[in-house]
Design a protein around this motif. Structure first.
Motif, mmCIF file in Angstrom:
data_model
loop_
_atom_site.group_PDB
_atom_site.id
_atom_site.type_symbol
_atom_site.label_atom_id
_atom_site.label_comp_id
_atom_site.label_asym_id
_atom_site.label_seq_id
_atom_site.Cartn_x
_atom_site.Cartn_y
_atom_site.Cartn_z
ATOM 1 N N TYR A 1 3.337 1.611 8.499
ATOM 2 C CA TYR A 1 1.930 2.055 7.916
ATOM 3 C C TYR A 1 0.912 1.351 8.635
ATOM 4 O O TYR A 1 -0.380 2.054 8.566
ATOM 5 N N PHE B 1 12.797 1.336 -0.517
ATOM 6 C CA PHE B 1 11.908 2.133 -1.468
ATOM 7 C C PHE B 1 13.260 3.346 -1.736
ATOM 8 O O PHE B 1 13.160 4.482 -1.326
ATOM 9 N N GLU C 1 10.555 8.443 4.913
ATOM 10 C CA GLU C 1 9.351 7.856 4.267
ATOM 11 C C GLU C 1 9.462 6.399 4.294
ATOM 12 O O GLU C 1 8.558 5.773 4.439
ATOM 13 N N HIS D 1 8.468 5.563 7.804
ATOM 14 C CA HIS D 1 6.836 5.759 7.922
ATOM 15 C C HIS D 1 6.115 4.485 7.222
ATOM 16 O O HIS D 1 5.243 4.135 7.653
ATOM 17 N N LEU D 2 6.740 3.809 6.164
ATOM 18 C CA LEU D 2 6.029 2.850 5.386
ATOM 19 C C LEU D 2 6.178 1.669 6.298
ATOM 20 O O LEU D 2 5.252 0.968 6.548
ATOM 21 N N ARG E 1 13.316 -0.238 9.250
ATOM 22 C CA ARG E 1 11.820 -0.187 8.910
ATOM 23 C C ARG E 1 11.054 -1.500 9.138
ATOM 24 O O ARG E 1 9.969 -1.025 9.849
ATOM 25 N N ARG F 1 15.449 -4.523 -0.393
ATOM 26 C CA ARG F 1 14.409 -3.897 -1.230
ATOM 27 C C ARG F 1 13.796 -2.672 -0.461
ATOM 28 O O ARG F 1 12.452 -2.532 -0.042
ATOM 29 N N HIS G 1 9.073 -8.768 7.716
ATOM 30 C CA HIS G 1 9.755 -9.521 6.929
ATOM 31 C C HIS G 1 10.883 -8.604 6.240
ATOM 32 O O HIS G 1 10.251 -7.784 5.776
ATOM 33 N N PRO H 1 13.312 -8.231 3.627
ATOM 34 C CA PRO H 1 13.618 -9.216 2.439
ATOM 35 C C PRO H 1 15.079 -9.189 2.067
ATOM 36 O O PRO H 1 15.629 -8.348 2.477
#
Lengths: 309, 237
Positions: free
Chosen positions: B105, B91, B98, B101-102, B149, B89, B83, B85
């Protein structure tokens, strides 16, 4: 000169202790914006946990051998601290996760009183100060300096070393590891972190575990350094640590450490040199806090609070 | 063959306010499906419910023939639904790398590094600035990163909420080209857009959401030609 260095040394040792406890405040605040006022009591209960381990779990013949006694006490104290922190999160704070912020804060105060009274009533002899044996690392190093000598307890050195190593390891873990990233993501934006597959409960519990473990370490080192403990130890050291976290910028690991050392040094220096001496040393800590907050409300290393869009 | 995602009679309320009253649609494997409708129609609420961030009052969400409307949000990505958003959104205090990477996850395999370079190939600007904080990027670059991402988990279904919001026409075109590219590589896409014209032109199927209900549906091209859609959402009438 000798007095100045001696006070500086004592300040750094006290600062190291405050920093270790402050890390727990700052970690938990960073992730769920809760000032866990009961964290100081986790520290206090852990000192008693270490004491209990020493008294009841180490055979008498080994009690004098610090190479055995100290590790056992560390394990005992950390275990007590972690279990307590996890129970607290699970039963006191998690049910209030979506409640207004004041509710968990008041709960934290309640948990704090409960823990203190529990130990006072049920730990043998804890209605007064209890002595902690100093059999382990009972050595001091004396340095000659201009105008006299400076004495450093080996337990003090241990505190400073453990505190700095602990903070560096923690910082590395938070910035480099997969779980560290998940924790930061949850702190920044919990909903989006969930969309990444991060289980918020798991990261929050982990935060409490880490904070608890550090408080447990601090507890043992405090016990063998001061050699006495009473049920008030959690309140005073907790307030120092909380102040250190706010001073450094709550949520920041670097801030908690620098805040801790700053408060430790201010307290000893003020006790020696400021008007009123040790009677008024606490005053100067909070004067500093107020001055910092007036000019930099987010603390020395904190992120300015932003309203989320 | 049953559809990849099937939403039936979904209703979601915030307290007493019912944001979604009766939404039904389905997404077949390999398709681009868009939900269009005005602001406040319930499109975002629908996506957030599919992702488990909200609980439906009634209705079902089935993915690969399994009900998922009661699953916790953090388990949805592992099922294969990513999703992206509304508002992106990212980070913002973390670097591009990073953030990616998330996105990966939940993955346990060794292909993360390779997939990260694929994102950098798709969006070279992200590769050049991989160590910079995401919060410093322009809207278009942030949208690229948000899509990158979401793709890092290798989802079967990618849900995009207003990917063109706040972007220049050129950047919007770039993002829509990317969406088509992702589809051609085998990702199924559920798109929520206020930019109805661009979304329907791209879609195999479209649904009009109005006041929390799906009112019209059809192939994207047919909806584009529908007088009612043109009047309500394309500024003609």
């Amino acid at each position: 000169m000798a007095t100045l260095l001696q006070q500086l040394t004592s300040g750094l040792v006290l600062g190291a202790l405050i920093a270790l406890i402050a890390l727990g405040y700052t970690m938990v605040y960073g992730i769920i914006q809760l000032i866990n006022f009961a964290h100081g009591e986790v520290f206090m209960v852990s000192v008693f946990g270490a004491l209990a381990t020493y008294k009841w779990f180490i055979p008498q013949s080994w009690q004098g051998t610090w190479q055995i006694a100290l590790p056992c006490m560390l394990v005992g104290a950390v275990l007590v601290a972690v279990v307590l922190a996890v129970l607290m999160e699970r039963f006191a704070y998690r049910p209030l996760r979506n409640a207004p912020r004041l509710a968990p804060l008041i709960t934290a105060l309640g948990v704090s009183v409960m823990l203190k009274e529990f130990v006072r009533n049920f730990f043998p002899g804890a209605t007064a100060a209890v002595s902690v044996p100093r059999a382990f690392v009972d050595k001091a190093i004396t340095f000659a300096v201009p105008g006299g000598t400076v004495v450093i307890q080996s337990t003090g050195i241990l505190l400073v070393v453990v505190s700095i190593i602990g903070a560096v390891l923690l910082q590395t873990y938070i910035t480099r590891s997969r779980m560290g990233r998940a924790m930061r993501a949850t702190a920044q934006d919990p909903d989006t972190a969930r969309l990444m597959g991060v289980d918020p409960n798991r990261t929050i519990v982990l935060t409490f575990v880490i904070g608890g473990a550090l408080a447990g370490l601090a507890a043992v080192l405090y016990g063998i350094h001061i050699n006495t403990v009473d049920t008030e130890a959690g309140f005073l050291n907790g307030i120092f640590a909380f102040t250190a976290a706010v001073l450094g910028g709550v949520g920041s690991i670097k801030g908690a450490v620098i805040g801790g050392f700053t408060i430790g040094v201010i307290k000893t220096m003020a006790g020696q040199y400021f008007p009123g001496g040790t009677e008024y040393d606490l005053v100067w800590i909070f004067v500093l806090l107020i001055v910092v907050l007036v000019f930099r409300p987010q603390g020395l290393f904190g992120e300015p609070e932003r309203v989320r869009a | 063959m049953s559809p990849l995602l099937e939403v039936t009679n979904l209703s979601v309320a915030y307290g007493a306010i019912e944001a979604v009253r009766d939404v039904s649609f389905s997404v077949a494997e390999g398709q681009i499906v868009s939900l269009i409708g005005s602001n406040g129609a319930g499109k975002t609420t629908t996506l957030r419910t599919i992702s488990g961030l909200l609980r439906p009052k009634s209705g079902t969400v089935r993915f690969e023939d399994q009900p998922i409307e009661k699953l916790p949000a953090h388990t949805i990505l592992g099922r294969g639904i990513a999703h992206c958003p509304e508002g992106r959104r990212l980070f913002g205090r973390m670097t591009v790398e990073e953030n990616l990477h998330l996105g990966a996850y939940v993955r346990k395999d060794n292909g993360v590094a390779a997939d990260m370079s694929r994102v950098y190939d798709l969006f070279p600007v992200l590769g050049q600035r991989r160590h910079q904080k995401a919060g410093l990027f322009s809207g278009g670059e942030q949208q690229m990163l948000a899509i990158g991402r979401a793709m890092m988990s290798k989802p079967r279904l990618l849900m995009l909420d207003e990917p063109s919001m706040g972007l220049s026409p050129i950047m919007t075109q770039r993002i829509f080209d990317t969406i088509r590219e992702l589809q051609s590589q085998g990702t199924t896409i559920l798109l929520v857009e206020q930019n109805a014209l661009a979304a329907l032109a791209l879609s195999d199927r479209g649904y009009v959401v109005d006041l929390g209900r799906t009112t019209l549906e059809g192939p994207g091209r047919d909806l584009l030609a529908d007088q009612r859609v043109r009047a309500a959402y394309l500024g003609e009438g």
